[in-house]
Design an enzyme around this catalytic site. Structure first.
Site: not given
Ligand code: PEP
Length: 252
Positions: A11, A13, A98, A100, A168, A174, A214
Protein backbone atom coordinates in the site's frame (compact mmCIF):
# COMPACT_ATOMS: atom_id res chain seq x y z
CA UNK A 1 -7.49 -27.57 5.21
CA UNK A 2 -6.37 -26.42 1.82
CA UNK A 3 -3.07 -24.58 1.38
CA UNK A 4 -3.63 -20.91 0.72
CA UNK A 5 -1.07 -19.19 -1.49
CA UNK A 6 0.24 -16.12 0.37
CA UNK A 7 -0.50 -12.63 -0.92
CA UNK A 8 1.95 -9.82 -0.25
CA UNK A 9 0.36 -6.46 -0.98
CA UNK A 10 2.04 -3.06 -0.96
CA UNK A 11 0.00 0.00 0.00
CA UNK A 12 1.95 2.99 -1.27
CA UNK A 13 -0.57 5.40 0.28
CA UNK A 14 -0.17 9.01 -0.93
CA UNK A 15 3.41 8.54 -2.09
CA UNK A 16 4.97 8.64 -5.52
CA UNK A 17 5.23 10.86 -8.56
CA UNK A 18 5.42 9.46 -12.09
CA UNK A 19 9.15 8.81 -12.18
CA UNK A 20 9.62 7.15 -8.80
CA UNK A 21 6.33 5.24 -9.02
CA UNK A 22 7.26 3.75 -12.36
CA UNK A 23 10.79 2.96 -11.16
CA UNK A 24 9.47 1.15 -8.08
CA UNK A 25 6.90 -0.78 -10.13
CA UNK A 26 9.59 -1.76 -12.64
CA UNK A 27 11.83 -3.00 -9.85
CA UNK A 28 9.06 -5.13 -8.32
CA UNK A 29 8.14 -6.53 -11.74
CA UNK A 30 11.79 -7.47 -12.37
CA UNK A 31 11.89 -9.40 -9.10
CA UNK A 32 8.68 -11.28 -9.88
CA UNK A 33 9.84 -12.09 -13.41
CA UNK A 34 13.13 -13.43 -12.06
CA UNK A 35 10.91 -15.64 -9.78
CA UNK A 36 9.22 -17.92 -9.15
CA UNK A 37 7.87 -15.73 -6.35
CA UNK A 38 6.66 -17.61 -3.27
CA UNK A 39 3.55 -15.40 -3.07
CA UNK A 40 1.09 -13.47 -5.19
CA UNK A 41 2.32 -9.89 -5.37
CA UNK A 42 0.04 -6.84 -5.45
CA UNK A 43 1.01 -3.17 -5.49
CA UNK A 44 -1.46 -0.38 -4.76
CA UNK A 45 -0.19 3.00 -5.92
CA UNK A 46 -2.14 6.25 -5.56
CA UNK A 47 -4.99 6.59 -8.07
CA UNK A 48 -2.90 9.01 -10.16
CA UNK A 49 -0.38 6.24 -10.89
CA UNK A 50 -2.63 3.21 -11.39
CA UNK A 51 -2.60 3.64 -15.17
CA UNK A 52 1.18 3.97 -15.53
CA UNK A 53 1.97 1.33 -12.96
CA UNK A 54 -0.43 -1.13 -14.58
CA UNK A 55 1.22 -0.53 -17.95
CA UNK A 56 4.65 -0.87 -16.39
CA UNK A 57 3.99 -4.26 -14.79
CA UNK A 58 1.78 -5.69 -17.55
CA UNK A 59 2.69 -9.30 -18.25
CA UNK A 60 4.96 -9.62 -15.21
CA UNK A 61 2.49 -11.32 -12.88
CA UNK A 62 2.38 -8.33 -10.53
CA UNK A 63 -1.20 -7.28 -9.77
CA UNK A 64 -2.20 -3.64 -9.35
CA UNK A 65 -4.85 -2.21 -7.04
CA UNK A 66 -6.42 1.08 -6.06
CA UNK A 67 -6.56 2.28 -2.46
CA UNK A 68 -10.24 3.24 -2.41
CA UNK A 69 -13.25 3.56 -4.70
CA UNK A 70 -16.67 5.15 -4.56
CA UNK A 71 -19.82 3.17 -3.82
CA UNK A 72 -21.51 4.11 -7.08
CA UNK A 73 -20.27 3.63 -10.62
CA UNK A 74 -20.50 7.20 -11.93
CA UNK A 75 -22.14 10.55 -11.34
CA UNK A 76 -21.86 13.77 -9.38
CA UNK A 77 -19.09 12.85 -6.94
CA UNK A 78 -16.37 15.43 -7.41
CA UNK A 79 -12.90 14.11 -6.69
CA UNK A 80 -13.94 10.49 -6.30
CA UNK A 81 -12.91 7.45 -8.32
CA UNK A 82 -15.29 4.67 -9.35
CA UNK A 83 -14.40 1.00 -9.22
CA UNK A 84 -14.97 0.65 -12.96
CA UNK A 85 -12.46 3.47 -13.55
CA UNK A 86 -9.78 1.57 -11.64
CA UNK A 87 -10.62 -1.57 -13.55
CA UNK A 88 -10.44 0.39 -16.82
CA UNK A 89 -6.87 1.45 -15.94
CA UNK A 90 -5.74 -2.12 -15.37
CA UNK A 91 -6.37 -2.58 -11.66
CA UNK A 92 -7.56 -5.98 -10.48
CA UNK A 93 -7.87 -5.14 -6.77
CA UNK A 94 -8.90 -2.30 -4.49
CA UNK A 95 -8.12 -1.72 -0.81
CA UNK A 96 -11.24 -0.72 1.13
CA UNK A 97 -11.84 0.39 4.70
CA UNK A 98 -8.23 1.19 5.52
CA UNK A 99 -8.12 2.71 9.00
CA UNK A 100 -6.80 5.97 7.55
CA UNK A 101 -9.99 6.21 5.50
CA UNK A 102 -12.19 5.10 8.39
CA UNK A 103 -10.55 7.81 10.55
CA UNK A 104 -9.88 10.64 8.09
CA UNK A 105 -12.99 10.23 5.93
CA UNK A 106 -15.47 8.88 8.47
CA UNK A 107 -15.95 5.59 6.65
CA UNK A 108 -18.17 3.15 8.53
CA UNK A 109 -18.64 -0.58 8.04
CA UNK A 110 -21.74 0.28 5.98
CA UNK A 111 -19.67 2.56 3.71
CA UNK A 112 -17.08 -0.16 3.23
CA UNK A 113 -19.78 -2.69 2.45
CA UNK A 114 -21.35 -0.42 -0.20
CA UNK A 115 -17.95 0.20 -1.76
CA UNK A 116 -17.17 -3.51 -1.76
CA UNK A 117 -20.43 -4.20 -3.51
CA UNK A 118 -19.54 -1.66 -6.22
CA UNK A 119 -16.04 -3.07 -6.56
CA UNK A 120 -17.33 -6.62 -6.91
CA UNK A 121 -19.81 -5.44 -9.54
CA UNK A 122 -16.91 -3.89 -11.46
CA UNK A 123 -14.95 -7.15 -11.27
CA UNK A 124 -12.37 -6.06 -8.69
CA UNK A 125 -11.05 -8.14 -5.82
CA UNK A 126 -11.48 -6.17 -2.60
CA UNK A 127 -8.91 -6.10 0.19
CA UNK A 128 -11.08 -5.19 3.17
CA UNK A 129 -9.16 -3.78 6.14
CA UNK A 130 -10.30 -4.08 9.71
CA UNK A 131 -8.69 -3.79 13.12
CA UNK A 132 -9.07 -2.42 16.59
CA UNK A 133 -7.83 0.87 18.02
CA UNK A 134 -5.50 0.89 20.99
CA UNK A 135 -8.35 1.94 23.30
CA UNK A 136 -10.47 -0.96 22.06
CA UNK A 137 -7.63 -3.40 22.69
CA UNK A 138 -7.00 -1.98 26.14
CA UNK A 139 -10.70 -2.39 26.90
CA UNK A 140 -10.53 -6.08 25.91
CA UNK A 141 -12.80 -5.49 22.92
CA UNK A 142 -10.48 -6.56 20.07
CA UNK A 143 -12.28 -9.74 19.09
CA UNK A 144 -15.78 -8.28 19.27
CA UNK A 145 -14.67 -5.23 17.23
CA UNK A 146 -13.10 -7.22 14.41
CA UNK A 147 -15.98 -9.70 14.38
CA UNK A 148 -18.52 -6.95 13.87
CA UNK A 149 -16.33 -5.20 11.30
CA UNK A 150 -16.12 -8.50 9.44
CA UNK A 151 -19.87 -9.13 9.57
CA UNK A 152 -20.87 -5.59 8.66
CA UNK A 153 -18.25 -4.69 6.03
CA UNK A 154 -18.75 -7.58 3.63
CA UNK A 155 -21.55 -7.55 1.05
CA UNK A 156 -23.55 -10.57 -0.01
CA UNK A 157 -21.74 -12.36 -2.80
CA UNK A 158 -18.46 -12.25 -0.90
CA UNK A 159 -16.28 -15.27 -1.61
CA UNK A 160 -12.63 -16.26 -1.43
CA UNK A 161 -11.99 -15.26 -5.04
CA UNK A 162 -13.38 -11.72 -4.87
CA UNK A 163 -12.32 -10.80 -1.34
CA UNK A 164 -9.22 -10.71 0.85
CA UNK A 165 -9.28 -9.62 4.50
CA UNK A 166 -6.49 -7.57 6.05
CA UNK A 167 -6.29 -7.49 9.83
CA UNK A 168 -4.57 -4.23 10.69
CA UNK A 169 -4.52 -3.16 14.34
CA UNK A 170 -4.84 0.62 14.04
CA UNK A 171 -2.19 1.20 16.70
CA UNK A 172 0.35 -0.90 14.76
CA UNK A 173 0.08 1.01 11.46
CA UNK A 174 3.16 3.08 10.81
CA UNK A 175 4.22 2.97 14.47
CA UNK A 176 6.85 0.21 14.47
CA UNK A 177 4.75 -1.62 17.09
CA UNK A 178 3.18 -5.01 16.45
CA UNK A 179 0.96 -7.32 18.49
CA UNK A 180 2.55 -10.44 19.94
CA UNK A 181 2.43 -13.55 17.80
CA UNK A 182 -0.20 -14.98 20.15
CA UNK A 183 -2.36 -11.86 19.76
CA UNK A 184 -2.11 -12.04 15.96
CA UNK A 185 -2.95 -15.76 16.03
CA UNK A 186 -5.97 -15.15 18.27
CA UNK A 187 -7.46 -12.50 15.96
CA UNK A 188 -6.80 -14.44 12.76
CA UNK A 189 -8.39 -17.55 14.25
CA UNK A 190 -11.42 -15.49 15.30
CA UNK A 191 -11.70 -14.04 11.80
CA UNK A 192 -11.46 -17.50 10.24
CA UNK A 193 -14.26 -18.62 12.56
CA UNK A 194 -16.35 -15.56 11.64
CA UNK A 195 -15.80 -16.35 7.97
CA UNK A 196 -17.03 -19.90 8.50
CA UNK A 197 -20.13 -18.60 10.26
CA UNK A 198 -20.93 -15.86 7.74
CA UNK A 199 -19.66 -17.33 4.47
CA UNK A 200 -19.57 -21.07 5.12
CA UNK A 201 -16.73 -23.45 5.92
CA UNK A 202 -15.58 -23.97 2.33
CA UNK A 203 -15.18 -20.23 1.67
CA UNK A 204 -13.53 -19.69 5.06
CA UNK A 205 -10.99 -22.37 4.28
CA UNK A 206 -9.91 -20.58 1.07
CA UNK A 207 -10.25 -16.98 2.24
CA UNK A 208 -6.93 -15.16 2.56
CA UNK A 209 -6.51 -13.18 5.78
CA UNK A 210 -3.49 -10.87 5.70
CA UNK A 211 -1.75 -9.22 8.63
CA UNK A 212 -0.83 -5.53 8.31
CA UNK A 213 0.82 -3.07 10.66
CA UNK A 214 4.57 -2.36 10.79
CA UNK A 215 5.51 -5.53 8.93
CA UNK A 216 9.12 -5.24 7.83
CA UNK A 217 11.98 -7.52 6.77
CA UNK A 218 13.04 -8.09 10.38
CA UNK A 219 9.65 -9.37 11.62
CA UNK A 220 8.00 -10.67 8.44
CA UNK A 221 9.12 -14.28 8.67
CA UNK A 222 7.77 -14.64 12.18
CA UNK A 223 4.45 -12.92 11.41
CA UNK A 224 3.92 -14.80 8.15
CA UNK A 225 4.53 -18.14 9.87
CA UNK A 226 1.60 -17.65 12.25
CA UNK A 227 -1.32 -20.00 11.65
CA UNK A 228 -4.11 -18.37 9.65
CA UNK A 229 -1.85 -15.52 8.44
CA UNK A 230 -1.97 -15.75 4.65
CA UNK A 231 0.24 -12.83 3.73
CA UNK A 232 0.77 -9.19 4.52
CA UNK A 233 -0.46 -5.72 3.72
CA UNK A 234 2.62 -3.55 3.80
CA UNK A 235 2.71 0.24 4.05
CA UNK A 236 6.06 1.91 4.69
CA UNK A 237 8.20 -1.09 3.77
CA UNK A 238 6.51 -1.38 0.35
CA UNK A 239 8.17 1.85 -0.79
CA UNK A 240 11.64 0.30 -1.00
CA UNK A 241 11.97 -2.62 -3.34
CA UNK A 242 14.58 -4.40 -1.24
CA UNK A 243 12.44 -4.24 1.90
CA UNK A 244 9.28 -5.22 0.04
CA UNK A 245 11.02 -8.09 -1.67
CA UNK A 246 12.54 -9.33 1.58
CA UNK A 247 8.97 -9.62 2.89
CA UNK A 248 7.85 -11.48 -0.23
CA UNK A 249 10.77 -13.88 0.27
CA UNK A 250 9.90 -14.26 3.95
CA UNK A 251 6.60 -15.86 2.92
CA UNK A 252 8.51 -18.77 1.37
C1 PEP B 1 -0.90 0.03 6.09
O1 PEP B 1 -1.06 1.24 6.07
O2 PEP B 1 -1.71 -0.72 5.53
C2 PEP B 1 0.27 -0.48 6.81
C3 PEP B 1 0.29 -1.74 7.14
O3 PEP B 1 1.25 0.43 7.08
P1 PEP B 1 2.68 0.12 7.76
O4 PEP B 1 3.21 -1.14 7.15
O5 PEP B 1 3.51 1.32 7.40
O6 PEP B 1 2.44 -0.03 9.20
Amino acid sequence: MMARRPLIAGNWKMNGLKADGVALAEAVARKVKAGPAPADVLICPPATLVDRVAQTVAGSGVAVGGQDCHAVQSGAHTGDVAAAMLKDLGASHVILGHSERRTNHGETNATVRAKAEAAHAAGLVVVVCLGETEAERDAGRTISVVESQFKESLPSGTNADNTVIAYEPVWAIGTGRTPTNAEVAEVHAALRASAAKVLGAAVADRLRILYGGSMKPSNARELLAIKDVDGGLIGGASLKVDDFWAIVEASR
